[in-house]
Design a protein around this motif. Structure first.
Motif, mmCIF file in Angstrom:
data_model
loop_
_atom_site.group_PDB
_atom_site.id
_atom_site.type_symbol
_atom_site.label_atom_id
_atom_site.label_comp_id
_atom_site.label_asym_id
_atom_site.label_seq_id
_atom_site.Cartn_x
_atom_site.Cartn_y
_atom_site.Cartn_z
ATOM 1 N N LEU A 148 45.363 36.805 32.288
ATOM 2 C CA LEU A 148 44.435 36.569 31.035
ATOM 3 C C LEU A 148 43.430 37.734 30.754
ATOM 4 C CD1 LEU A 148 43.639 32.829 31.653
ATOM 5 C CD2 LEU A 148 44.761 33.701 29.595
ATOM 6 N N ALA A 149 43.009 38.452 31.627
ATOM 7 C CA ALA A 149 42.123 39.505 31.452
ATOM 8 C C ALA A 149 43.067 40.799 30.822
ATOM 9 C CB ALA A 149 41.494 39.996 32.489
ATOM 10 N N GLY A 150 44.131 40.823 30.747
ATOM 11 C CA GLY A 150 44.932 41.843 30.293
ATOM 12 C C GLY A 150 45.519 42.815 31.540
ATOM 13 N N ALA A 151 44.878 42.603 32.743
ATOM 14 C CA ALA A 151 45.357 43.428 33.605
ATOM 15 C C ALA A 151 46.394 43.087 34.682
ATOM 16 C CB ALA A 151 44.310 43.459 34.515
ATOM 17 N N LYS A 152 46.942 43.609 35.674
ATOM 18 C CA LYS A 152 48.207 43.557 36.356
ATOM 19 C C LYS A 152 48.129 42.826 37.879
ATOM 20 C CE LYS A 152 52.080 45.943 37.893
ATOM 21 N NZ LYS A 152 52.318 47.486 38.095
ATOM 22 N N PRO A 153 48.760 41.794 38.109
ATOM 23 C CA PRO A 153 48.390 41.435 39.668
ATOM 24 C C PRO A 153 49.500 42.136 40.217
ATOM 25 C CG PRO A 153 49.180 39.722 38.060
ATOM 26 C CD PRO A 153 49.415 40.824 37.209
#
Ligand SMILES: *Cc1c(COP(=O)(O)O)cnc(C)c1O
Length: 391
Positions: A135-140
């Motif tokens: 949701l924050a646009g980052a990558k897990p």
């Protein structure tokens, strides 16, 4: 109408647990005798003095907006808690009270992560972390573990996963869903790497007080001033005070991050419920004698379930040292977790959460936050189910 869903919302994984959960509820409505091991909350009532403090605040008309980050009295009580129990010095301005620990996690991720950033999450993980990161646009970036290491990541694993894009390392000890607890030495080994590499740690310590067999909780923030600078603690009232429905959690962060989180919150939810915050003050400053009673009860159930599970064909289970979950390995049954849980519900009317929801398909999660009678009945049925499976 062709509705356009934002790429952020569309990227979220649908909740795998929901299908089983709604099926179980439906079966209950139909009058079937379903045993549920799905609960993610204590089965005890919120202690009376906490409810009284909230009721009094409501009666006194404490029903208006508060500062977005929470009432000063509560932020001070939280700072005092960290001083008293963790040896940590926070100013009240570094504490942000939010609408649940989940909300605190989301605020932390939103305030620190963006496109191009990577967030390292050990699996099995609490199922919301990767979705929040997306949701924050980052990558897990998921680090696999297994029951062979009590579901703990090794320092070598963490070190190998860190890249120049790594922004955050998510540490959750005691863990949901596995109940495993990192030792102080293990915490230090991981914390040292994050400090060396300049990676922030989001330390979800919501199960801090739920420990068994002499296990010790060590907050990574308490290791040194450098560790403190690299850590954002997430915590809340849901588990140790059985206040899940109150929606109250907090984070404790370095000042600039706390400020950013305050800004995020002030433009989204604003303050958590005013009178609930008064109850939370009572939770932290009042008697804590409910806790040993709850722990004794949880531990009794845990030991019973642990022994029972390990005697079942095809099942093996490491014992939990914290929280209120067991995470048995079902690989030898030949079933993957979703199929196992679907059949278990269908055939034996027992609801469990498939491990795949937590990124671990060879396991299921059983919560023992339910009565001993339910546990005895439910485990008897699981045993029956396992005996009926072809090896
Ligand atoms: C329950 C839980 C939380 C917070 O729950 P809230 O109800 O939002 O306070 C956070 N992290 C983990 C791992 C949990 O299990």
């Amino acid at each position: 109408m062709n509705y356009k869903i934002s790429h952020r919302a569309a990227s979220l994984a649908p909740s795998l647990t929901l299908a089983i959960d709604s099926k179980a509820k439906q079966m209950k409505v139909e009058g079937l005798d379903v045993v549920g091991f799905g609960a993610g909350e204590p089965d005890f009532d919120t202690p009376q003095h906490i409810k009284d403090a909230c009721a009094k605040a409501l009666a006194d008309g404490f029903t208006k907006y508060t500062p977005a980050a929470g009432i000063p009295e509560l932020r001070q009580a939280i700072a005092d808690k960290h001083k008293r129990e963790n040896g940590l010095t926070y100013k009240p301005s570094q504490i942000i009270v939010s609408c649940g620990g989940k909300h605190s996690c989301y605020n932390v991720i939103l305030a620190t992560c963006q496109e191009g950033d990577e967030v390292i999450i050990p699996a099995p993980y609490w199922l919301s972390y990767p979705e929040m990161v997306k949701l924050a646009g980052a990558k897990p970036v998921i680090l696999e573990t297994s029951d062979q290491t009590e579901f703990k990541v090794t320092p070598a694993q963490l070190r190998a996963a860190i890249t120049p894009r790594t922004r955050l390392f998510v540490l959750n000890s005691p863990s949901n869903p596995t109940g495993s607890v990192y030792t102080p030495d293990e915490i230090k080994a991981l914390g040292d790497i994050c400090v060396e590499k300049g990676v922030l740690i989001m330390s979800d310590e919501i199960y801090e007080h739920l420990l068994y067999d002499g296990a010790q909780h060590k907050s990574v923030a308490s290791l040194s001033p450098a560790h403190l600078e690299h850590t954002i603690i997430v915590h809340g009232f849901a588990k140790a005070w059985s206040m899940t429905g109150w929606r109250l959690g907090w984070c404790a962060a370095p000042e600039p991050i706390a400020k950013a989180i305050d800004a995020v919150q002030s433009h989204s939810t604003s303050n958590p419920t005013s009178f609930a915050q008064k109850g939370a003050v009572a939770a932290l400053t009042g008697p804590q004698d409910h806790l040993p009673r709850w722990l004794a009860e949880f531990s009794k159930r845990r030991t019973y379930a642990f022994n029972k599970l390990n005697a079942m064909p095809g099942i093996s289970c490491v014992n939990a040292k914290g929280a209120f979950y067991l995470f048995p390995n079902i690989a030898k049954t030949g079933l993957k977790s979703a199929e196992f849980c679907a059949k278990l519900l269908e055939q034996e009317k027992v609801a469990a959460v498939p491990g795949i929801a937590f990124g671990a398909d060879d396991y299921i999660r059983l919560s023992y936050a339910t009565s001993m009678a339910n546990i005895e009945k439910g485990l008897g049925r699981i045993e029956n189910f396992c005996r009926g499976l072809k090896p």
